[in-house]
Write a protein that holds these residues in place. Structure first.
Motif, PDB file in Angstrom:
ATOM      1  N   TRP A  70      -1.375   2.513  -2.964  1.00  0.00           N
ATOM      2  CA  TRP A  70      -2.405   3.057  -1.968  1.00  0.00           C
ATOM      3  C   TRP A  70      -3.828   2.934  -2.498  1.00  0.00           C
ATOM      4  CZ3 TRP A  70      -2.087   3.919   3.363  1.00  0.00           C
ATOM      5  CH2 TRP A  70      -3.123   4.690   3.876  1.00  0.00           C
ATOM      6  N   PHE A 104      -3.842  17.841   8.749  1.00  0.00           N
ATOM      7  CA  PHE A 104      -3.110  16.488   9.319  1.00  0.00           C
ATOM      8  C   PHE A 104      -1.931  16.034   8.557  1.00  0.00           C
ATOM      9  CE2 PHE A 104      -4.134  12.524   7.233  1.00  0.00           C
ATOM     10  CZ  PHE A 104      -3.663  11.704   7.845  1.00  0.00           C
ATOM     11  N   PRO A 105      -1.746  16.471   7.138  1.00  0.00           N
ATOM     12  CA  PRO A 105      -0.711  15.961   6.623  1.00  0.00           C
ATOM     13  C   PRO A 105       0.519  17.129   7.000  1.00  0.00           C
ATOM     14  CG  PRO A 105      -2.414  16.328   4.887  1.00  0.00           C
ATOM     15  CD  PRO A 105      -2.820  16.774   6.145  1.00  0.00           C
ATOM     16  N   CYS A 136     -11.279   2.473  12.679  1.00  0.00           N
ATOM     17  CA  CYS A 136     -11.560   4.171  12.526  1.00  0.00           C
ATOM     18  C   CYS A 136     -13.185   4.171  12.865  1.00  0.00           C
ATOM     19  CB  CYS A 136     -11.267   4.462  11.215  1.00  0.00           C
ATOM     20  SG  CYS A 136     -11.000   6.192  11.249  1.00  0.00           S
ATOM     21  N   ARG A 152       0.681  -1.143   0.100  1.00  0.00           N
ATOM     22  CA  ARG A 152      -0.123   0.093   0.085  1.00  0.00           C
ATOM     23  C   ARG A 152       0.808   1.340  -0.113  1.00  0.00           C
ATOM     24  NH1 ARG A 152      -2.144  -0.790   6.256  1.00  0.00           N
ATOM     25  NH2 ARG A 152      -3.562  -2.208   5.464  1.00  0.00           N
ATOM     26  N   MET A 210       1.432   9.845   8.219  1.00  0.00           N
ATOM     27  CA  MET A 210       0.386  10.285   8.041  1.00  0.00           C
ATOM     28  C   MET A 210      -0.839   9.339   7.887  1.00  0.00           C
ATOM     29  SD  MET A 210       1.059  13.176   4.815  1.00  0.00           S
ATOM     30  CE  MET A 210       2.449  12.298   3.743  1.00  0.00           C
ATOM     31  N   PHE A 211      -0.779   8.756   9.371  1.00  0.00           N
ATOM     32  CA  PHE A 211      -1.464   7.664   9.369  1.00  0.00           C
ATOM     33  C   PHE A 211      -2.631   7.732  10.409  1.00  0.00           C
ATOM     34  CE2 PHE A 211      -1.807   3.182  11.018  1.00  0.00           C
ATOM     35  CZ  PHE A 211      -2.345   2.641   9.881  1.00  0.00           C
ATOM     36  N   ARG A 258      -5.857   5.036   9.758  1.00  0.00           N
ATOM     37  CA  ARG A 258      -6.340   5.089   8.236  1.00  0.00           C
ATOM     38  C   ARG A 258      -6.607   3.889   7.626  1.00  0.00           C
ATOM     39  NH1 ARG A 258      -3.131   9.414   4.557  1.00  0.00           N
ATOM     40  NH2 ARG A 258      -4.764   9.266   3.174  1.00  0.00           N
ATOM     41  N   ARG A 259      -5.795   2.756   8.219  1.00  0.00           N
ATOM     42  CA  ARG A 259      -5.967   1.667   7.690  1.00  0.00           C
ATOM     43  C   ARG A 259      -5.626   0.512   8.793  1.00  0.00           C
ATOM     44  NH1 ARG A 259      -7.316   4.203   3.958  1.00  0.00           N
ATOM     45  NH2 ARG A 259      -6.712   4.057   1.908  1.00  0.00           N
ATOM     46  N   THR A 315      -5.383   9.238  12.273  1.00  0.00           N
ATOM     47  CA  THR A 315      -6.295  10.646  12.090  1.00  0.00           C
ATOM     48  C   THR A 315      -7.432  10.413  12.993  1.00  0.00           C
ATOM     49  OG1 THR A 315      -7.388  11.542  10.164  1.00  0.00           O
ATOM     50  CG2 THR A 315      -7.486   9.421  10.303  1.00  0.00           C
ATOM     51  N   GLY A 328     -14.149   1.081   5.610  1.00  0.00           N
ATOM     52  CA  GLY A 328     -13.586   1.091   6.921  1.00  0.00           C
ATOM     53  C   GLY A 328     -13.243   2.516   7.344  1.00  0.00           C
ATOM     54  N   PHE A 329     -12.775   3.069   6.270  1.00  0.00           N
ATOM     55  CA  PHE A 329     -12.260   4.375   6.363  1.00  0.00           C
ATOM     56  C   PHE A 329     -12.714   5.449   5.099  1.00  0.00           C
ATOM     57  CE2 PHE A 329      -8.797   7.912   5.729  1.00  0.00           C
ATOM     58  CZ  PHE A 329      -8.884   8.280   7.113  1.00  0.00           C
ATOM     59  N   LEU A 362      -4.762  11.854   0.678  1.00  0.00           N
ATOM     60  CA  LEU A 362      -6.053  12.289   1.106  1.00  0.00           C
ATOM     61  C   LEU A 362      -6.944  12.240  -0.286  1.00  0.00           C
ATOM     62  CD1 LEU A 362      -5.625  15.163   3.600  1.00  0.00           C
ATOM     63  CD2 LEU A 362      -6.443  12.726   4.127  1.00  0.00           C
ATOM     64  N   CYS A 419       2.366  15.922  -1.444  1.00  0.00           N
ATOM     65  CA  CYS A 419       3.435  15.578  -0.254  1.00  0.00           C
ATOM     66  C   CYS A 419       2.714  14.165  -0.157  1.00  0.00           C
ATOM     67  CB  CYS A 419       3.047  16.512   0.999  1.00  0.00           C
ATOM     68  SG  CYS A 419       1.427  16.141   1.517  1.00  0.00           S
ATOM     69  N   GLU A 465      -9.958   2.050   1.046  1.00  0.00           N
ATOM     70  CA  GLU A 465     -10.250   0.808   1.840  1.00  0.00           C
ATOM     71  C   GLU A 465     -11.655   0.761   2.810  1.00  0.00           C
ATOM     72  OE1 GLU A 465      -7.677  -1.527   5.103  1.00  0.00           O
ATOM     73  OE2 GLU A 465      -6.490  -1.463   2.916  1.00  0.00           O
ATOM     74  N   GLN A 473      -4.197  19.717   0.465  1.00  0.00           N
ATOM     75  CA  GLN A 473      -3.707  21.020   1.200  1.00  0.00           C
ATOM     76  C   GLN A 473      -2.625  21.708   0.436  1.00  0.00           C
ATOM     77  OE1 GLN A 473      -1.124  21.729   3.448  1.00  0.00           O
ATOM     78  NE2 GLN A 473       0.051  19.616   3.557  1.00  0.00           N
ATOM     79  N   ILE A 503      -8.985  18.301   8.180  1.00  0.00           N
ATOM     80  CA  ILE A 503      -8.328  16.964   7.713  1.00  0.00           C
ATOM     81  C   ILE A 503      -7.112  17.562   6.678  1.00  0.00           C
ATOM     82  CG2 ILE A 503      -9.657  17.178   5.397  1.00  0.00           C
ATOM     83  CD1 ILE A 503      -8.623  13.828   7.139  1.00  0.00           C
ATOM     84  N   ARG A 532       2.463   4.794  -1.055  1.00  0.00           N
ATOM     85  CA  ARG A 532       1.952   6.084  -1.589  1.00  0.00           C
ATOM     86  C   ARG A 532       2.851   6.625  -2.851  1.00  0.00           C
ATOM     87  NH1 ARG A 532       0.855   7.399   4.104  1.00  0.00           N
ATOM     88  NH2 ARG A 532       2.603   8.684   4.014  1.00  0.00           N
ATOM     89  N   CYS A 539       0.026  12.350   0.443  1.00  0.00           N
ATOM     90  CA  CYS A 539      -0.501  12.025   1.851  1.00  0.00           C
ATOM     91  C   CYS A 539      -1.857  11.281   1.444  1.00  0.00           C
ATOM     92  CB  CYS A 539      -1.212  13.510   2.460  1.00  0.00           C
ATOM     93  SG  CYS A 539      -2.248  14.339   1.413  1.00  0.00           S
TER      94      CYS A 539
END
Lengths: 603, 376, 150
Positions: A135, B66-67, B292, A35, B160-161, B168-169, B163, A140-141, A91, A87, A138, A58, B63, A37, A89
């Motif tokens: 990545w 967070f990074p 989460c 996974r 970055m995990f 995140r996973r 949160t 659950g998030f 998101l 970066c 998934e 961001q 959000i 990134r 991240c």
């Protein structure tokens, strides 16, 4: 200092003989984790160009840029990633409402030109486009809320005993929560025929400013309470949250706002120039398109009169849509704003040929929005038997207060909204109802929720049933005879057509047959010289980009003009004619002439 | 400094230590004055990072912040992620919904983070004394932990995990076994490291009795972390103000005496062993379940007005976030209480007079200075 | 009826198309709805087009009749017949046209079965398929426009 401490540093030399930690080959390639990134990938066929990735970034590393071969119905834009800012991240991947965006586990990319490190994943080919690892979203998030706030509804068992509204409506808290799910991508604006400012009013609802929301809504919809209850809501069909979850309840949110005010007069503030003072416009037909033209011209100072054959304005939304979906007080509230705005309304008045000629002479413009009022017949033997009736007539009679003769067991032929409305009204009149539809259930033009509601209330639906004939039985009932159909696909991409399987006949003994197969235009009231010019072979009216027909000064809109036959398209036609009529009358302000284009949409 | 003092300093040799110097602990510099080999005064200079994390957050949705926070300490980003998440969880009410497994994974990440940071710092201790072998081994061991970070979080350095609402996973399939294998590999090499660090006459000579921080300064200057534990004071946020799953874990606060560079290195060495043990405990105790909470729409999430201070034990000492929200979709203020600000500016400047020039780099490493924490 | 050659048959078919054209022109005159005059005018033009096509086949300018089999929805089989009248609407017009095409189709099928000459039968079958195609055009229109809600 002991000998031990003096010798200790030299023990490091022993490591010269042990296996190294490092990769033996300096060019060796180490695969990124499952996974990892890494560089972005995007399934551009799945991507809808909603821009949520750009919104959440961001670093502002993602720009939405137009691409050459967009998929119909999306924004026509795709994300372009600038790796000078990214970066990693991820998101963007986690928020992606369509689930199209991902990251590969590739991390090595050598390039002499720094500008190359900016590309459109999925469009500009890259070696990692098909990477299986990396990545991904998934379960659950979720960064967006996929679950709609459920709409409180009457219990199905209770519904058929009353004419009360089935949908109860959101509370303030429910509405604010539902509104907070919006990602403000604006795909809905492009999908809405009237291009309503959907994200704007949803944001206003979320922020607790219902008055602002109502005024944003009234900017281009004069019947929002109607739309809030019965709109076909194409907006929700394209909602980006709807790709993986429940689309925003855009219709219910609009409903919520309009329900907060009992009188709109002091709440809705039209801020437009009264450019039309001294100009006169007549509107034939008080349906959604006519009401739209009337309201937006009246607030601009035009002298507007609506002529309506039935006792109330609203067109099909009055006589067709049952009151358990759209109650009279809601309609009356909207009509009152019309009269408050100076529109003259003449009801129970059918315009005939000579009067029409006079209207054309006396007015600066005439708008026709008479809709499709003639039900098409079954054209099967036995259609003229007593007990066979047309849904459109039945609904109209019921809504203007005439007694309708519904009793016993009823079969409704058809699968559109009219058929469903006729079925549910019949249920409430005490009948037992079956729907016979020629095609499959998925092909039914009626709203999915309507179909579900009808079934919950006890309507039985027989799909792929072709009506063959109706016969009278010995005891004065009706024998509805139908044959099964198979679906044949003629051309790719068109809806399959039903074909009769010969040799099988099914009998259904009923008391009433209600025909709701479709409806056409009726121009017998129109002077020949006008009808000849403006109607096409099917009876539909064609208009130009200003909403004007081939007959100078006559504008048209609604079901007569567009083939979609929904209220919001009629409103859109009306909005087009509002601009067209101002232009024709020579009073259109320059600023409005340029118009405001909705967000780019792929055609 | 008074005018007389400044005038006095002008007559001495002035030396810029950093910002480009292998002995400096990141992007900062120390302006020092010498008399012979001895430093008589030093002034720290920061400003090379120039980002303003706290201010950036005031212009970004929750959000999107967070990074950013992981950058406040590059080698140990997870404490920052945890603290922002914990603060906003508390203010938004999400804290009640963070699932058990999510809390366990958070604790795991925090301990893994402490482990790899201590491995690197221990390498730094001896690297600052120009000995190369042990730092190489320790960096390699750290990379074992980073491999696990990579497969868990998708990134090696910036994870970055952690949160809002959890992590995140979930753990990947077979993670615990691979982690165990790595822990064993690290344990196997550690005696070797002990040999060339703590048993080495070079290190002992340069570390024992050097850079002694007086105990009176602890409360006067709000010192924390290995600096105070090396004085024998058992101060550790994980015990004193337990958070996440630490109350359910079995561990003792590591302390030693001496308060010198050697003692601080020794505390770190013991905490490596402690982290290894804690990771094993965590992986054993972690229950199944969601990782989460169900998050609201992150693009429009607003948090009611409120303020809170949350803290956690970073390897450098107590780290705290003071978070203020005003009901909008962005934080009103985040103030990062970072140990390096105390240790790297105030304490360092106070320690410099009298220090031998060659001991400045080891001294800074023993305070574990992380410059982004000073210019947040 | 006796047909001695392919030419005879095509001449017969051409005359049938001409008849159909004339009927639509007549209908366009008698109907009262102005928009339906356009409808029948269009149908008349289509029949003219069919005539031209057959003439070209006869003159050898176009290859022979196709032998593809056209999809048959058989809508006209179970719908009632319409007799032309002044008050016809669009539904009546389409229904009338598809019934007319069906009659033409039935005629060619019957003629084909009546002959023992394989070559002649092939021509009739081809013509029947042509008519079926025309019928299909109207049935599709009926399915799409009239039966939109069913």
């Amino acid at each position: 200092m002991s000998v031990k401490h003096t010798l200790a540093p030299f023990s490091a030399w022993l490591q010269a003989f042990s296996k190294p930690f490092t990769l033996p080959d300096k060019h060796g390639y180490r695969e990124g984790a499952d996974r990892y990134r890494g560089w972005h990938i995007n399934d551009t066929k799945k991507c809808i160009g909603c821009g949520s990735c750009a919104e959440i970034c961001q670093n502002v590393a993602i720009d939405m840029v137009p691409v050459d071969d967009p998929v119909k119905g999306d924004s026509g834009l795709r994300p372009r990633v600038d790796y000078g800012r990214c970066c990693w991240c991820a998101l963007c991947v986690d928020v992606c409402p369509s689930g199209s965006l991902g990251m590969s586990n590739e991390y090595i990319w050598v390039e002499a030109d720094a500008d190359k490190f900016r590309y459109i994943p999925g469009v500009d080919p890259k070696p990692w486009d098909n990477a299986e690892k990396g990545w991904r979203q998934e379960e659950g998030f979720d960064l967006v809320d996929h679950e709609r706030v459920p709409m409180p509804m009457l219990d199905p068992a209770e519904r058929t005993k009353t004419w009360a509204e089935v949908v109860i409506g959101y509370s303030e808290e429910e509405a604010r929560q539902e509104a907070s799910r919006c990602v403000e991508c604006g795909l809905c604006v492009a999908a809405c025929p009237a291009h309503m400012h959907i994200p704007d009013y949803i944001a206003a609802i979320r922020d607790g400013d219902d008055i602002a929301a109502l005024n944003i809504i009234y900017d281009n919809n004069p019947m929002p309470e109607m739309c809030g209850k019965v709109c076909t809501r194409r907006c929700e069909g394209v909602c980006s949250i709807g790709v993986q979850g429940d689309p925003l309840a855009i219709r219910w949110l609009k409903r919520y706002v309009t329900e907060q005010f009992d009188d709109l007069k002091d709440v809705v503030h039209a801020e437009v120039e009264r450019v039309g003072e001294g100009k006169k416009v007549a509107i034939v037909g008080g349906g959604p398109s006519g009401v739209t033209v009337a309201y937006y011209l009246a607030i601009r100072g035009f002298d507007v009169t609506i002529y309506e054959a039935l006792p109330q304005l609203g067109g099909a939304t009055f006589f067709g849509i049952p009151k358990y979906r759209f109650p009279m007080p809601s309609l009356e509230k909207q009509v009152k704003l019309l009269t408050d705005s100076g529109v003259k309304i003449v009801t129970n008045h059918r315009v005939e040929k000579d009067e029409m000629r006079q209207l054309v002479k006396d007015n600066d413009a005439v708008f026709i929005g008479t809709g499709l009022m003639k039900p098409y017949g079954l054209r099967a033997p036995g259609e003229d038997l007593p007990g066979v009736m047309y849904a459109l007539d039945m609904l109209r009679d019921h809504h203007i207060g005439k007694k309708v003769d519904i009793t016993g067991k009823v079969v409704v032929v058809g699968g559109g909204n009219v058929a469903i409305d006729a079925s549910r009204v019949s249920l409430r009149l005490g009948a037992e109802v079956t729907i016979a539809y020629r095609r499959r259930k998925v092909d039914m033009p009626a709203d999915d929720e309507e179909i579900e509601d009808a079934e919950a209330e006890g309507v039985e639906i027989i799909p792929q049933a072709i009506p063959l004939r109706v016969e009278q039985t010995g005891d004065g009932r009706l024998d509805f005879i139908w044959g099964p159909a198979e679906m044949v696909q003629e051309e790719e991409g068109r809806r399959p057509r039903p074909k009769l399987i010969e040799g099988v006949e099914n009998h259904m003994i009923v008391d009433r047959v209600i025909v709701a197969i479709g409806q056409g235009a009726e121009h017998s009231w129109m002077p020949e010289e006008i009808a000849e010019k403006i109607a096409d072979k099917r009876g539909w009216i064609t208009v130009d980009e200003n909403g004007m027909t081939a007959y100078e000064g006559i504008f048209a809109g609604g079901d007569l003009v567009n083939s979609t036959a929904d209220a919001i398209s009629a409103i859109a036609d009306g909005l087009r004619a509002v601009v067209g009529i101002q232009k024709y009358a020579g009073v259109l302000p320059q600023a409005e002439d340029e118009g405001s284009e909705p967000v780019a949409i792929a055609k | 400094m008074t005018t007389t003092e400044t005038a006095e300093l002008r007559r001495r040799v002035q030396l810029w230590f950093g910002p480009q110097h292998p002995g400096i602990t990141g992007n900062m510099s120390v302006q020092a004055w010498l008399e012979g080999d001895t430093l008589t005064a030093g002034v720290t200079h920061v400003g090379y990072l120039h980002r303003g994390f706290e201010k950036l957050m005031e212009r970004r949705r929750y959000i999107q912040s967070f990074p950013i926070v992981c950058r406040i300490c590059v080698p140990e980003p997870d404490t920052n992620e945890y603290l922002l998440a914990a603060g906003l969880d508390e203010l938004s009410g999400l804290a009640a919904e963070v699932p058990e497994r999510g809390r366990w994974i958070r604790t795991l990440v925090l301990e893994m983070s402490r482990l790899q940071m201590n491995l690197m710092t221990l390498g730094g201790h001896i690297g600052a004394m120009a000995m190369g072998a042990a730092p190489n081994w320790l960096i390699a061991m750290r990379d074992f932990v980073l491999d696990r970070f990579e497969e868990l979080t998708g990134g090696r350095i910036y994870h970055m995990f952690i949160t809002y609402g959890g992590v995140r996973r979930d753990l990947p399939e077979g993670f615990a076994e691979r982690m165990e294998a790595d822990l064993e590999a690290i344990e196997e090499k550690l005696p070797l490291v002990d040999n060339v660090i703590f048993d080495s006459s070079v290190f002992r000579k340069r570390a024992i009795g050097v850079g002694v921080v007086p105990e009176e300064w602890v409360d006067e200057m709000s010192l924390s972390g290995p600096i105070v534990r090396a004085m024998g004071i058992p101060r550790d946020v994980r015990k004193d103000f337990p958070y996440e799953k630490y109350p359910e874990l079995d561990f003792e606060v590591v302390t030693t005496t001496g308060s010198d560079i050697y003692a601080r290195a020794w505390v770190r060495r013991q905490e490596i062993a402690q982290s290894i043990d804690l990771i094993r405990q965590i992986l054993r105790k972690m229950p199944e379940g969601p990782y989460c909470a169900k998050l609201p729409n992150m693009l429009t999430w607003t948090i009611p007005p409120g303020q809170t201070y949350v803290r956690a034990e970073a390897t450098r000492g107590e780290m705290g976030y003071y978070v203020v929200t005003d009901g909008s979709d962005k934080v009103r203020r985040v103030h990062v209480r970072a140990p390096s600000y105390v240790h790297g500016v105030a304490l360092l400047e106070r320690m410099i007079p009298g220090t031998n020039i060659a001991d400045l780099a080891p001294l800074m490493v023993s305070f574990q200075v992380c410059p982004p924490e000073m210019e947040r | 009826m006796e047909f001695n050659s392919v030419h005879d048959i095509l001449d017969f078919a051409i005359s049938k198309e001409q008849e159909a054209h004339d009927l639509y022109v007549h209908l366009a005159e008698i109907v009262s709805r102005p928009e339906l005059k356009k409808t029948f005018g269009e149908f008349a033009q289509m029949e003219l087009g069919h005539r031209t096509r057959l003439e070209k086949i006869k003159a050898g300018e176009l290859p022979g009749l196709p032998d593809t089999v056209v999809q048959d929805l058989k809508l006209s089989d179970f719908l009632v017949d319409v007799s032309p009248h002044a008050n016809m609407d669009y539904q009546d017009a389409i229904l009338f046209a598809m019934k007319a095409e069906k009659r033409a189709y039935d005629l060619y099928i019957a003629l084909g079965q009546a002959t023992s000459d394989a070559g002649v039968r092939q021509v009739f079958d081809g013509l029947a398929q042509e008519e079926l195609k025309h019928k299909q055009f109207f049935e599709a229109e009926y399915d799409d426009v009239i039966l939109e809600g069913n």
